[in-house]
Design an enzyme around this catalytic site. Structure first.
Site, PDB file in Angstrom:
ATOM      1  N   TYR A 146     -46.399  20.236 -33.943  1.00 39.68           N
ATOM      2  CA  TYR A 146     -46.811  21.399 -33.723  1.00 39.68           C
ATOM      3  C   TYR A 146     -47.793  21.995 -33.654  1.00 39.68           C
ATOM      4  O   TYR A 146     -48.552  23.030 -33.329  1.00 39.68           O
ATOM      5  CB  TYR A 146     -45.504  22.103 -34.732  1.00 39.68           C
ATOM      6  CG  TYR A 146     -45.465  23.365 -35.513  1.00 39.68           C
ATOM      7  CD1 TYR A 146     -44.804  24.037 -35.292  1.00 39.68           C
ATOM      8  CD2 TYR A 146     -46.743  23.695 -36.818  1.00 39.68           C
ATOM      9  CE1 TYR A 146     -44.697  25.281 -35.542  1.00 39.68           C
ATOM     10  CE2 TYR A 146     -46.532  25.570 -36.558  1.00 39.68           C
ATOM     11  CZ  TYR A 146     -45.424  25.629 -36.517  1.00 39.68           C
ATOM     12  OH  TYR A 146     -45.079  27.303 -36.846  1.00 39.68           O
ATOM     13  N   LYS A 150     -49.877  25.034 -31.704  1.00 38.58           N
ATOM     14  CA  LYS A 150     -50.242  25.806 -31.675  1.00 38.58           C
ATOM     15  C   LYS A 150     -52.252  26.020 -31.798  1.00 38.58           C
ATOM     16  O   LYS A 150     -52.351  27.320 -31.596  1.00 38.58           O
ATOM     17  CB  LYS A 150     -50.190  26.224 -33.300  1.00 38.58           C
ATOM     18  CG  LYS A 150     -48.753  26.116 -33.722  1.00 38.58           C
ATOM     19  CD  LYS A 150     -48.347  27.998 -33.595  1.00 38.58           C
ATOM     20  CE  LYS A 150     -46.287  28.218 -33.479  1.00 38.58           C
ATOM     21  NZ  LYS A 150     -46.291  29.370 -33.148  1.00 38.58           N
TER      22      LYS A 150
HETATM   23  P1  NDP Z   1     -37.248  31.099 -36.762  1.00 42.21           P
HETATM   24  O1  NDP Z   1     -36.654  29.666 -36.727  1.00 42.21           O
HETATM   25  O2  NDP Z   1     -36.992  31.343 -37.977  1.00 42.21           O
HETATM   26  O3  NDP Z   1     -37.318  31.504 -35.653  1.00 42.21           O
HETATM   27  C1  NDP Z   1     -36.976  31.595 -33.831  1.00 42.21           C
HETATM   28  C2  NDP Z   1     -36.899  32.405 -33.245  1.00 42.21           C
HETATM   29  O4  NDP Z   1     -37.233  31.585 -31.896  1.00 42.21           O
HETATM   30  C3  NDP Z   1     -35.332  32.450 -33.161  1.00 42.21           C
HETATM   31  O5  NDP Z   1     -34.821  33.772 -32.863  1.00 42.21           O
HETATM   32  C4  NDP Z   1     -35.198  31.474 -31.702  1.00 42.21           C
HETATM   33  O6  NDP Z   1     -34.104  31.167 -31.250  1.00 42.21           O
HETATM   34  C5  NDP Z   1     -36.326  31.303 -30.952  1.00 42.21           C
HETATM   35  N1  NDP Z   1     -36.324  30.550 -30.267  1.00 42.21           N
HETATM   36  C6  NDP Z   1     -37.057  28.942 -30.762  1.00 42.21           C
HETATM   37  N2  NDP Z   1     -36.828  28.001 -29.202  1.00 42.21           N
HETATM   38  C7  NDP Z   1     -36.468  29.132 -28.736  1.00 42.21           C
HETATM   39  C8  NDP Z   1     -36.413  28.572 -27.027  1.00 42.21           C
HETATM   40  N3  NDP Z   1     -36.466  27.541 -26.564  1.00 42.21           N
HETATM   41  N4  NDP Z   1     -36.212  29.950 -25.930  1.00 42.21           N
HETATM   42  C9  NDP Z   1     -36.003  31.147 -27.090  1.00 42.21           C
HETATM   43  N5  NDP Z   1     -36.167  31.808 -28.316  1.00 42.21           N
HETATM   44  C10 NDP Z   1     -36.158  30.348 -29.474  1.00 42.21           C
HETATM   45  O7  NDP Z   1     -39.268  31.519 -36.967  1.00 42.21           O
HETATM   46  P2  NDP Z   1     -39.570  31.953 -38.097  1.00 42.21           P
HETATM   47  O8  NDP Z   1     -39.910  33.559 -37.533  1.00 42.21           O
HETATM   48  O9  NDP Z   1     -40.005  31.234 -38.554  1.00 42.21           O
HETATM   49  O10 NDP Z   1     -40.960  31.755 -36.885  1.00 42.21           O
HETATM   50  C11 NDP Z   1     -41.373  32.115 -35.837  1.00 42.21           C
HETATM   51  C12 NDP Z   1     -43.319  32.094 -35.478  1.00 42.21           C
HETATM   52  O11 NDP Z   1     -43.853  31.978 -36.758  1.00 42.21           O
HETATM   53  C13 NDP Z   1     -42.775  31.124 -34.763  1.00 42.21           C
HETATM   54  O12 NDP Z   1     -43.928  30.944 -33.667  1.00 42.21           O
HETATM   55  C14 NDP Z   1     -43.740  29.961 -35.794  1.00 42.21           C
HETATM   56  O13 NDP Z   1     -43.804  28.609 -35.292  1.00 42.21           O
HETATM   57  C15 NDP Z   1     -44.559  30.813 -36.536  1.00 42.21           C
HETATM   58  N6  NDP Z   1     -45.072  30.765 -37.736  1.00 42.21           N
HETATM   59  C16 NDP Z   1     -43.803  29.823 -38.926  1.00 42.21           C
HETATM   60  C17 NDP Z   1     -44.026  29.957 -40.057  1.00 42.21           C
HETATM   61  C18 NDP Z   1     -42.894  29.960 -41.060  1.00 42.21           C
HETATM   62  O14 NDP Z   1     -43.115  28.987 -41.816  1.00 42.21           O
HETATM   63  N7  NDP Z   1     -41.657  30.282 -40.621  1.00 42.21           N
HETATM   64  C19 NDP Z   1     -45.650  29.608 -40.260  1.00 42.21           C
HETATM   65  C20 NDP Z   1     -45.993  29.764 -39.627  1.00 42.21           C
HETATM   66  C21 NDP Z   1     -45.954  29.978 -38.395  1.00 42.21           C
HETATM   67  P3  NDP Z   1     -33.006  30.251 -31.302  1.00 42.21           P
HETATM   68  O15 NDP Z   1     -33.053  29.814 -32.909  1.00 42.21           O
HETATM   69  O16 NDP Z   1     -31.437  30.417 -30.979  1.00 42.21           O
HETATM   70  O17 NDP Z   1     -33.523  28.968 -31.560  1.00 42.21           O
END
Ligand code: NDP
Length: 241
Positions: A146, A150
């Site tokens: 991860y 990033k």
């Molecule tokens: P969630 O897991 O809550 O949501 C992620 C979303 O991305 C989901 O809708 C998921 O769909 C989609 N997604 C993941 N993999 C795929 C794929 N292969 N193809 C299409 N869609 C995909 O994550 P967050 O909202 O927490 O994270 C959003 C962003 O923020 C990410 O880039 C994460 O790395 C970043 N982030 C998050 C933090 C946290 O603590 N939450 C902290 C720092 C950064 P599905 O569920 O159907 O797989």
């Protein structure tokens, strides 16, 4: 901040930060085109938010390019989709490493390429926000793939910012600390892991998804017209503590 008449592509809009960002954009007048994976989320984005929603697995490079082209035209892009897998460095598998780089790093590049080519071809300005993480700045145990993915995304952000700004497209990154979403449940539900992290945040708490979305909207908007190539922490001061 009004997004009236603007079309915005949001990847990962099915859940978490992407979903809240899509909701906020729609409330402020935007038409959102969501790219996300699960069919249930696609249906609810269409039915509950009125988004255009395209189902795609962003780990699939060809499928990602097709979905990005199908989402066009657009004025703004939020590369928000991301995924994680907890493995110690010594146990990190090639499969997990490649998967996280495909979703977290390669997919944003592909979607941004198509988005930028379209804008440049139409002679229009635009803006991109890549959702990175404080994991790009620090080493978090069990997050080798991860953190690396990033860090790679940040490299892309900086090159894109240099190459695309002369063509009228700004590119910035946001770097949240732990944000209360389904991903955080996966990565931070162990209190023994979460407590020291929270303790190091001067603001004393984790981040709400809307607090990330507000910063994303600011960076997309003309209010940030001269902001380009930055990595904006959203961390309650974690990095200076
Ligand atoms: P969630 O897991 O809550 O949501 C992620 C979303 O991305 C989901 O809708 C998921 O769909 C989609 N997604 C993941 N993999 C795929 C794929 N292969 N193809 C299409 N869609 C995909 O994550 P967050 O909202 O927490 O994270 C959003 C962003 O923020 C990410 O880039 C994460 O790395 C970043 N982030 C998050 C933090 C946290 O603590 N939450 C902290 C720092 C950064 P599905 O569920 O159907 O797989």
């Amino acid at each position: 901040m009004s997004f009236e008449g603007k079309r915005v592509i949001v990847t990962g809009a099915g859940k978490g930060i992407g979903r809240v960002t899509a909701e906020m954009l729609i409330k402020r007048g935007a038409h959102v085109v969501a790219l996300t994976r699960s069919a249930v989320d696609v249906a609810s984005l269409r039915d509950e938010l009125g988004c255009e929603a395209i189902q795609v697995d962003l780990a699939d490079a060809n499928g990602t390019r097709q979905a990005a082209i199908a989402a066009l035209p657009a004025d703004y892009l939020v590369n928000c989709a991301g995924t994680t897998e907890l493995q110690s460095f010594l146990e990190t598998t090639v499969e997990a490493f490649d998967h996280l780089h495909a979703v977290n790093t390669r997919a944003p590049m592909i979607v941004a390429q198509e988005f930028a080519r379209s804008l440049i071809g139409r002679g229009l300005p635009g803006a991109i926000v890549n959702v990175s993480s404080i994991a790009a700045f620090i080493g978090i145990p069990d997050h080798a793939s991860y953190c690396a993915s990033k860090g790679g995304l940040d490299g892309l952000t900086r090159v894109m910012a240099r190459e695309l700004a002369p063509k009228g497209i700004r590119v910035n990154g946001v770097h949240p600390t732990v944000t209360l979403t389904p991903m955080a449940v996966k990565a931070w539900s162990d209190p023994a892991k979460a407590a020291p992290m929270r303790y190091r945040i001067p603001a004393g708490r984790f981040v709400e998804p809307a607090e990330v979305a507000e910063v994303i909207l600011f960076l997309l908007s003309d209010a940030a017209a001269m902001v380009n190539g930055i990595s904006m922490p959203i961390d309650g001061g974690y990095l200076i503590a």
